[in-house]
Design an enzyme around this catalytic site. Structure first.
Site, PDB file in Angstrom:
ATOM      1  N   GLY A  52     -12.637 -31.039 -33.687  1.00 47.94           N
ATOM      2  CA  GLY A  52     -12.480 -31.995 -32.584  1.00 47.94           C
ATOM      3  C   GLY A  52     -11.350 -32.990 -32.781  1.00 47.94           C
TER       4      GLY A  52
ATOM      5  N   LYS B 148     -15.259 -44.097 -26.115  1.00 46.16           N
ATOM      6  CA  LYS B 148     -15.923 -44.112 -24.802  1.00 46.16           C
ATOM      7  C   LYS B 148     -17.423 -44.379 -24.939  1.00 46.16           C
ATOM      8  CE  LYS B 148     -12.158 -43.855 -23.770  1.00 46.16           C
ATOM      9  NZ  LYS B 148     -10.983 -43.696 -24.628  1.00 46.16           N
TER      10      LYS B 148
ATOM     11  N   ASP C  70      -0.091 -33.796 -29.986  1.00 45.25           N
ATOM     12  CA  ASP C  70       0.532 -35.065 -30.385  1.00 45.25           C
ATOM     13  C   ASP C  70       1.712 -34.863 -31.318  1.00 45.25           C
ATOM     14  OD1 ASP C  70      -1.351 -36.452 -28.939  1.00 45.25           O
ATOM     15  OD2 ASP C  70      -2.133 -37.617 -30.629  1.00 45.25           O
TER      16      ASP C  70
ATOM     17  N   HIS D 141     -18.706 -40.179   2.804  1.00 49.36           N
ATOM     18  CA  HIS D 141     -18.967 -41.607   2.934  1.00 49.36           C
ATOM     19  C   HIS D 141     -20.389 -41.911   2.476  1.00 49.36           C
ATOM     20  CE1 HIS D 141     -18.770 -45.633   4.615  1.00 49.36           C
ATOM     21  NE2 HIS D 141     -19.963 -45.421   5.156  1.00 49.36           N
TER      22      HIS D 141
HETATM   23  P1  FAD Z   1      -5.570 -34.467 -33.274  1.00 46.96           P
HETATM   24  O1  FAD Z   1      -6.655 -34.697 -32.314  1.00 46.96           O
HETATM   25  O2  FAD Z   1      -4.954 -35.561 -33.983  1.00 46.96           O
HETATM   26  O3  FAD Z   1      -6.028 -33.290 -34.210  1.00 46.96           O
HETATM   27  C1  FAD Z   1      -5.291 -32.855 -35.280  1.00 46.96           C
HETATM   28  C2  FAD Z   1      -6.251 -32.359 -36.347  1.00 46.96           C
HETATM   29  O4  FAD Z   1      -5.507 -31.652 -37.323  1.00 46.96           O
HETATM   30  C3  FAD Z   1      -6.974 -33.462 -37.111  1.00 46.96           C
HETATM   31  O5  FAD Z   1      -8.367 -33.270 -37.029  1.00 46.96           O
HETATM   32  C4  FAD Z   1      -6.488 -33.344 -38.547  1.00 46.96           C
HETATM   33  O6  FAD Z   1      -7.496 -33.588 -39.499  1.00 46.96           O
HETATM   34  C5  FAD Z   1      -6.065 -31.889 -38.579  1.00 46.96           C
HETATM   35  N1  FAD Z   1      -5.025 -31.591 -39.551  1.00 46.96           N
HETATM   36  C6  FAD Z   1      -3.837 -32.209 -39.741  1.00 46.96           C
HETATM   37  N2  FAD Z   1      -3.114 -31.593 -40.685  1.00 46.96           N
HETATM   38  C7  FAD Z   1      -3.868 -30.558 -41.119  1.00 46.96           C
HETATM   39  C8  FAD Z   1      -3.677 -29.570 -42.102  1.00 46.96           C
HETATM   40  N3  FAD Z   1      -2.556 -29.497 -42.812  1.00 46.96           N
HETATM   41  N4  FAD Z   1      -4.670 -28.688 -42.317  1.00 46.96           N
HETATM   42  C9  FAD Z   1      -5.832 -28.743 -41.608  1.00 46.96           C
HETATM   43  N5  FAD Z   1      -6.062 -29.655 -40.665  1.00 46.96           N
HETATM   44  C10 FAD Z   1      -5.094 -30.558 -40.416  1.00 46.96           C
HETATM   45  N6  FAD Z   1      -6.608 -39.345 -25.385  1.00 46.96           N
HETATM   46  C11 FAD Z   1      -7.101 -39.118 -24.147  1.00 46.96           C
HETATM   47  O7  FAD Z   1      -6.606 -38.226 -23.448  1.00 46.96           O
HETATM   48  N7  FAD Z   1      -8.147 -39.852 -23.650  1.00 46.96           N
HETATM   49  C12 FAD Z   1      -8.713 -40.842 -24.361  1.00 46.96           C
HETATM   50  O8  FAD Z   1      -9.648 -41.486 -23.894  1.00 46.96           O
HETATM   51  C13 FAD Z   1      -8.215 -41.116 -25.664  1.00 46.96           C
HETATM   52  N8  FAD Z   1      -8.761 -42.086 -26.424  1.00 46.96           N
HETATM   53  C14 FAD Z   1      -8.288 -42.313 -27.681  1.00 46.96           C
HETATM   54  C15 FAD Z   1      -8.844 -43.342 -28.424  1.00 46.96           C
HETATM   55  C16 FAD Z   1      -8.390 -43.601 -29.694  1.00 46.96           C
HETATM   56  C17 FAD Z   1      -9.016 -44.715 -30.494  1.00 46.96           C
HETATM   57  C18 FAD Z   1      -7.350 -42.803 -30.241  1.00 46.96           C
HETATM   58  C19 FAD Z   1      -6.865 -43.045 -31.641  1.00 46.96           C
HETATM   59  C20 FAD Z   1      -6.780 -41.791 -29.511  1.00 46.96           C
HETATM   60  C21 FAD Z   1      -7.230 -41.533 -28.217  1.00 46.96           C
HETATM   61  N9  FAD Z   1      -6.666 -40.545 -27.415  1.00 46.96           N
HETATM   62  C22 FAD Z   1      -7.138 -40.317 -26.152  1.00 46.96           C
HETATM   63  C23 FAD Z   1      -5.562 -39.703 -27.897  1.00 46.96           C
HETATM   64  C24 FAD Z   1      -6.099 -38.344 -28.361  1.00 46.96           C
HETATM   65  O9  FAD Z   1      -7.065 -38.547 -29.373  1.00 46.96           O
HETATM   66  C25 FAD Z   1      -4.961 -37.475 -28.898  1.00 46.96           C
HETATM   67  O10 FAD Z   1      -3.932 -37.391 -27.920  1.00 46.96           O
HETATM   68  C26 FAD Z   1      -5.457 -36.080 -29.195  1.00 46.96           C
HETATM   69  O11 FAD Z   1      -6.502 -36.111 -30.137  1.00 46.96           O
HETATM   70  C27 FAD Z   1      -4.324 -35.189 -29.721  1.00 46.96           C
HETATM   71  O12 FAD Z   1      -4.833 -33.921 -30.005  1.00 46.96           O
HETATM   72  P2  FAD Z   1      -4.151 -32.986 -31.112  1.00 46.96           P
HETATM   73  O13 FAD Z   1      -4.982 -31.747 -31.135  1.00 46.96           O
HETATM   74  O14 FAD Z   1      -2.713 -32.863 -30.852  1.00 46.96           O
HETATM   75  O15 FAD Z   1      -4.289 -33.765 -32.479  1.00 46.96           O
HETATM   76  P1  NAD Z   2       0.482 -47.666 -27.036  1.00 47.43           P
HETATM   77  O1  NAD Z   2       1.803 -47.048 -27.173  1.00 47.43           O
HETATM   78  O2  NAD Z   2      -0.348 -47.360 -25.850  1.00 47.43           O
HETATM   79  O3  NAD Z   2       0.618 -49.257 -27.069  1.00 47.43           O
HETATM   80  C1  NAD Z   2       1.198 -49.929 -28.134  1.00 47.43           C
HETATM   81  C2  NAD Z   2       1.597 -51.316 -27.663  1.00 47.43           C
HETATM   82  O4  NAD Z   2       1.966 -52.064 -28.800  1.00 47.43           O
HETATM   83  C3  NAD Z   2       2.779 -51.312 -26.710  1.00 47.43           C
HETATM   84  O5  NAD Z   2       2.470 -52.116 -25.609  1.00 47.43           O
HETATM   85  C4  NAD Z   2       3.910 -51.891 -27.554  1.00 47.43           C
HETATM   86  O6  NAD Z   2       4.851 -52.614 -26.797  1.00 47.43           O
HETATM   87  C5  NAD Z   2       3.137 -52.802 -28.489  1.00 47.43           C
HETATM   88  N1  NAD Z   2       3.806 -53.099 -29.752  1.00 47.43           N
HETATM   89  C6  NAD Z   2       4.558 -52.270 -30.514  1.00 47.43           C
HETATM   90  N2  NAD Z   2       4.970 -52.913 -31.624  1.00 47.43           N
HETATM   91  C7  NAD Z   2       4.458 -54.169 -31.562  1.00 47.43           C
HETATM   92  C8  NAD Z   2       4.513 -55.294 -32.419  1.00 47.43           C
HETATM   93  N3  NAD Z   2       5.168 -55.270 -33.565  1.00 47.43           N
HETATM   94  N4  NAD Z   2       3.858 -56.417 -32.058  1.00 47.43           N
HETATM   95  C9  NAD Z   2       3.163 -56.464 -30.887  1.00 47.43           C
HETATM   96  N5  NAD Z   2       3.085 -55.421 -30.028  1.00 47.43           N
HETATM   97  C10 NAD Z   2       3.716 -54.285 -30.375  1.00 47.43           C
HETATM   98  O7  NAD Z   2      -0.285 -47.311 -28.396  1.00 47.43           O
HETATM   99  P2  NAD Z   2      -1.808 -47.405 -28.782  1.00 47.43           P
HETATM  100  O8  NAD Z   2      -2.540 -48.306 -27.866  1.00 47.43           O
HETATM  101  O9  NAD Z   2      -1.829 -47.653 -30.243  1.00 47.43           O
HETATM  102  O10 NAD Z   2      -2.305 -45.921 -28.507  1.00 47.43           O
HETATM  103  C11 NAD Z   2      -1.722 -44.817 -29.209  1.00 47.43           C
HETATM  104  C12 NAD Z   2      -1.796 -43.568 -28.414  1.00 47.43           C
HETATM  105  O11 NAD Z   2      -3.129 -43.146 -28.248  1.00 47.43           O
HETATM  106  C13 NAD Z   2      -1.189 -43.747 -27.047  1.00 47.43           C
HETATM  107  O12 NAD Z   2      -0.092 -42.882 -26.938  1.00 47.43           O
HETATM  108  C14 NAD Z   2      -2.239 -43.344 -26.081  1.00 47.43           C
HETATM  109  O13 NAD Z   2      -1.757 -42.428 -25.137  1.00 47.43           O
HETATM  110  C15 NAD Z   2      -3.336 -42.707 -26.919  1.00 47.43           C
HETATM  111  N6  NAD Z   2      -4.617 -43.225 -26.419  1.00 47.43           N
HETATM  112  C16 NAD Z   2      -5.006 -42.857 -25.172  1.00 47.43           C
HETATM  113  C17 NAD Z   2      -6.165 -43.363 -24.638  1.00 47.43           C
HETATM  114  C18 NAD Z   2      -6.560 -42.966 -23.256  1.00 47.43           C
HETATM  115  O14 NAD Z   2      -6.027 -41.991 -22.759  1.00 47.43           O
HETATM  116  N7  NAD Z   2      -7.495 -43.658 -22.632  1.00 47.43           N
HETATM  117  C19 NAD Z   2      -6.926 -44.260 -25.355  1.00 47.43           C
HETATM  118  C20 NAD Z   2      -6.486 -44.637 -26.616  1.00 47.43           C
HETATM  119  C21 NAD Z   2      -5.332 -44.101 -27.133  1.00 47.43           C
END
Ligand code: FAD
Ligand code: NAD
Length: 473
Positions: free
Chosen positions: A40, A52, A320, A452
């Site tokens: 995941g 969430k 990512d 509605h």
């Molecule tokens: P990841 O989810 O980062 O998965 C990569 C996986 O690869 C990891 O589990 C890692 O352990 C594994 N891995 C890495 N290197 C290796 C290796 N060499 N061998 C084996 N395994 C390895 N996005 C949304 O769309 N909606 C949201 O509400 C949302 N909320 C978020 C809240 C938070 C707090 C954070 C931090 C992120 C959120 N995101 C959200 C962003 C979202 O989590 C990422 O965009 C998404 O997980 C990216 O998916 P990915 O598969 O590219 O990478």
């Molecule tokens: P972000 O890029 O959304 O926001 C980072 C913020 O930090 C920006 O506004 C930037 O201007 C500010 N910033 C950067 N350097 C700074 C500094 N030195 N001092 C003060 N402010 C500074 O990044 P995030 O909130 O860390 O989230 C990371 C990624 O995770 C995002 O790309 C986002 O798409 C993903 N994410 C998505 C969701 C969702 O889809 N609901 C939820 C959480 C995270």
């Protein structure tokens, strides 16, 4: 002899596991390597899902504290059992990670537990070595490798994350007591979502943001409205400031901030907890990419073409780790498209129709172009806007903050973007995503019969407003 696969995906996040599932559906022998001990990825373990779960729990607290009374429901003093709230969140995560494990099994995808490394790049027979938690390494041979290793927290110089007093999003999801005060660095998605969780539970939250605006990539009008709403809820903002140091001590963390543009005197803030949320960076450590010559950009993202192919034949990358919108649904769709390409089918994503949602309350959702982008590109456009205060269901729900705004081409009426602040904005925007996928006009949305009383009638009225014929305002 080494076991062979058609495709080995390194990383079990939404990009990786979905890629492996789709590859298997298409008849490829697929494996998914994951090192963190659960499938995941960031999303399910320390991102989308746990955040969430806490947003939902804390929203209920907020409703009990501030909304119930207006409905004639008196609950007295609301008490939060944080340990139980956290245990529920952990349980939700577990249900999801085990669910993904079940899906891999059902689809005959091999789950290779351990850290994967491309040990040898050899066209048609790449080698991937997987080291398990006991240090044993097994080598597999595969026609294709997909790198889906995701991203990690961007560190801030001068601010050392200890995941106790100075936390990343991961630490902010597991705090064992409700802090009295919190400084959030970064008014992006994580800052506002996790800041909202703790603000609702009683923490005094101050958000320090480098730029002069919150949620920088969002539509300007949406950003301003959302800032006003969050301020009304009690969140404080120090925009145009940067944090230069954070020193943890017995009485909390001393945070130093300065005007982002220079000049002015440094200021000190004190907080029980500091959350660093200034973005995420690609994660490729240990994947062996440098040894086999996979090109990465100067910001560390794996470089891949429109077919997700890296510079090394047979090695692909998604999610990512290749940059663009760092969103789970973008990673998932890249996983599907990449698997389809590997199986000899066309794989395609419309990057212009990917919604971004911020799960504050009200939510913020955007898709397509913002007004600022259209102006910069010199596109002639029209705007239709409708407030939730004029929507019957929003009034019935007592949730009237925000508006929906549709941007359409001035000549063709084709929908170019939609931006919503409002209750369930993330769900409401999906009808516009479908409309945009079909190249719909704002008139198409306006002429679609909306049930509605629904919040979605706000989107329909915004579409009507684009033609200056909204009915209910
Ligand atoms: P990841 O989810 O980062 O998965 C990569 C996986 O690869 C990891 O589990 C890692 O352990 C594994 N891995 C890495 N290197 C290796 C290796 N060499 N061998 C084996 N395994 C390895 N996005 C949304 O769309 N909606 C949201 O509400 C949302 N909320 C978020 C809240 C938070 C707090 C954070 C931090 C992120 C959120 N995101 C959200 C962003 C979202 O989590 C990422 O965009 C998404 O997980 C990216 O998916 P990915 O598969 O590219 O990478
Ligand atoms: P972000 O890029 O959304 O926001 C980072 C913020 O930090 C920006 O506004 C930037 O201007 C500010 N910033 C950067 N350097 C700074 C500094 N030195 N001092 C003060 N402010 C500074 O990044 P995030 O909130 O860390 O989230 C990371 C990624 O995770 C995002 O790309 C986002 O798409 C993903 N994410 C998505 C969701 C969702 O889809 N609901 C939820 C959480 C995270």
């Amino acid at each position: 002899m080494a076991e062979t696969f058609d495709v080995i995906v390194i990383g079990g996040g939404p990009g990786g596991y979905v890629c492996a599932l789709r590859a298997s559906q298409l008849g490829l022998k697929a494996a998914c390597v994951e090192g963190r001990g659960a499938l995941g990825g960031t999303c399910t373990n320390v991102g989308c899902i746990p955040s969430k779960a806490l947003l939902q729990s804390s929203h209920l607290v907020d409703e009990a504290n501030h909304a119930f009374a207006a409905h004639g429901i008196n609950v007295g003093k609301v008490e939060v059992d944080l340990a139980k709230m956290m245990a529920r969140k952990d349980d939700v995560v577990k249900q999801n990670t085990t669910g993904i494990e079940f899906l891999l099994k059902k689809n005959k995808v091999a789950y290779l537990r351990g850290w994967g490394r491309v040990a040898k790049a050899q066209s048609g027979a790449h080698e991937v070595a997987v080291k398990d938690d006991k240090g044993n390494e097994t080598t597999y041979v595969t026609k294709y490798v997909v790198i889906a290793s995701g991203s990690d927290v961007t560190p801030l110089p001068g601010v050392t994350i200890d995941e106790k007093q100075i936390v990343s999003s991961t630490g902010a999801l597991v705090l064992s007591k409700i802090p009295k005060t919190m400084v959030v660095i970064g008014a992006g998605v994580i800052g506002l979502e996790m800041g909202s969780v703790w603000r609702r539970l009683g923490t005094d939250v101050t958000v320090v943001e480098f730029l002069d605006v919150i949620l920088p990539p969002m539509d300007g009008e949406v950003r301003k409205q959302m800032q006003r709403i969050l301020e009304k809820q009690g969140m404080k903002f120090r925009l145009g400031h940067k944090v230069t140091a954070a020193k943890p001590g017995k009485d909390g963390v001393e945070v130093t901030l300065e005007p982002a543009k220079g000049g002015g005197n440094p200021e000190k803030l004190n907080a029980d907890v500091v959350l660093v949320a200034i973005g995420r960076r690609p994660y490729i450590a240990g994947a062996g990419l440098d040894q086999v010559g996979v090109k990465v950009s100067n910001r560390g993202f794996v470089e891949a073409d429109e077919n997700y192919q890296t510079n090394v034949e047979g090695i692909f990358a998604i999610g990512d780790v290749i940059g663009g919108m760092m969103l789970a649904h973008k990673a998932e769709d890249e996983g599907v498209a990449c698997a389809e390409i590997l199986a000899g089918h066309p794989g395609h994503i419309n990057y212009d129709a990917i919604a971004s949602v911020v799960y504050t309350w009200p939510e913020v959702a955007g898709i397509g172009k913002t007004e600022e982008q259209l102006k910069d590109a010199g596109v002639a456009y029209k705007v239709g806007k409708f407030p939730f205060t004029a929507n019957g269901r929003a009034r019935a729900n007592g949730d009237t903050d925000g508006f929906a705004k549709i941007l359409a081409d001035a000549g063709t009426d084709r929908v170019l973007g939609c931006h919503i602040v409002g209750p369930a904005a993330g769900d409401l925007i999906m009808e516009v995503a479908v409309a945009m996928e079909f190249g719909a006009s704002s008139e198409d949305i306006a002429r679609t019969c909306h049930a509605h009383p629904q919040l979605g009638e706000t989107v329909k009225e915004a579409a009507l407003a684009a033609d200056k014929r909204a009915l209910h305002i």
